[in-house]
Design a protein around this motif. Structure first.
Motif, short mmCIF file in Angstrom:
data_model
loop_
_atom_site.label_atom_id
_atom_site.label_comp_id
_atom_site.label_asym_id
_atom_site.label_seq_id
_atom_site.Cartn_x
_atom_site.Cartn_y
_atom_site.Cartn_z
N UNK A 157 1.10 -1.25 -0.05
CA UNK A 157 -0.06 -0.20 0.02
C UNK A 157 1.43 0.79 0.27
N UNK A 158 1.89 1.24 0.07
CA UNK A 158 2.81 2.15 0.32
C UNK A 158 3.49 2.96 -0.70
N UNK A 159 4.16 1.35 -1.27
CA UNK A 159 4.36 1.68 -3.03
C UNK A 159 3.19 2.30 -3.50
N UNK A 160 1.95 1.96 -3.37
CA UNK A 160 0.93 2.41 -4.30
C UNK A 160 0.63 3.46 -4.24
N UNK A 161 0.52 4.17 -2.68
CA UNK A 161 0.86 5.32 -2.28
C UNK A 161 1.83 6.50 -2.82
N UNK A 162 2.40 5.92 -2.90
CA UNK A 162 4.33 6.53 -3.18
C UNK A 162 4.18 6.78 -4.23
N UNK A 163 4.11 6.12 -5.58
CA UNK A 163 3.54 6.08 -7.01
C UNK A 163 2.27 6.40 -7.50
N UNK A 164 1.31 6.66 -6.99
CA UNK A 164 -0.30 7.72 -7.78
C UNK A 164 0.19 8.97 -6.94
N UNK A 165 -0.12 10.03 -7.98
CA UNK A 165 -0.33 10.97 -7.68
C UNK A 165 -1.23 11.78 -7.80
N UNK A 166 -2.37 10.10 -8.62
CA UNK A 166 -4.12 10.93 -8.40
C UNK A 166 -4.72 10.86 -7.12
N UNK B 147 -4.37 14.36 1.58
CA UNK B 147 -5.34 14.38 2.49
C UNK B 147 -5.94 13.28 2.88
N UNK B 148 -6.32 12.22 1.68
CA UNK B 148 -6.35 10.86 1.49
C UNK B 148 -5.30 10.26 1.84
N UNK B 149 -4.31 10.35 0.98
CA UNK B 149 -3.21 9.80 1.42
C UNK B 149 -2.89 8.99 3.34
#
Length: 166
Positions: free
Chosen positions: A82-91, A95-97
């Motif tokens: 999940x951390x990897x996904x959050x780091x990569x995603x700019x969308x 606040x949601x992260x």
């Protein structure tokens, strides 16, 4: 919005077999929490109780210590993914992260609380994660403009926590 049966199955798999919270599973699959909850409820009414299957899968292991360690390892694997996904995603807005990170920390605390008596070595990691969770909430409430920076720092810091306590 209609979701595919594959999406529903993925939410179920993440919740039941990967033992992550329903909220995080829903977020990872791009569905709302209410939709995931409805799917879980409808499945239970149809005889597929996700909670019972989850408990049975957990108990299928060999020994309580092994179960507790497997739960912690499983969570840490999902945490990192999940951390990897959050780091990569700019969308995903910052606040949601931060909200997702707080949810992860909450899930971790619950997992650790359940295993603390069986695995006393998890106590230090639990304390560290509780501090991180409180910091995430503090930043979200008082310094929302710093949320993005917090997310960027938290991933490598999480790896350090895992090395030190994991």
């Amino acid at each position: 919005m209609a979701h595919t049966p594959e999406t529903r199955d993925k939410v179920r798999r993440l919740y039941v077999f990967d033992r992550i919270s329903l909220e995080v599973a829903a977020m990872q699959c791009g569905v709302s929490m209410s939709t995931a909850s409805r799917w879980k409820r409808e499945s239970a009414e149809a005889g597929d109780d996700w909670d019972k299957v989850r408990a049975a899968a957990l108990l299928a292991g060999d020994g309580i210590e092994s179960i507790a360690r497997a739960a912690l390892v499983g969570f840490m694997t999902q945490y990192q993914a999940t951390m990897d996904t959050l780091t990569v995603s700019d969308q995903i807005p910052a606040e949601k992260k931060v909200a997702m990170l707080a949810s992860l920390a909450d899930s971790f605390n619950k997992t650790v609380a359940a295993s603390r008596k069986v695995l006393p070595e998890t106590s230090q990691l639990a304390t560290a994660m509780e501090v991180v969770q409180k910091l995430a909430g503090f930043i979200r409430e008082r310094y929302p403009k710093h949320s993005q920076a917090f997310v960027e720092v938290l991933e490598p810091f999480g790896e350090e926590l895992a090395k030190s306590y994991g």
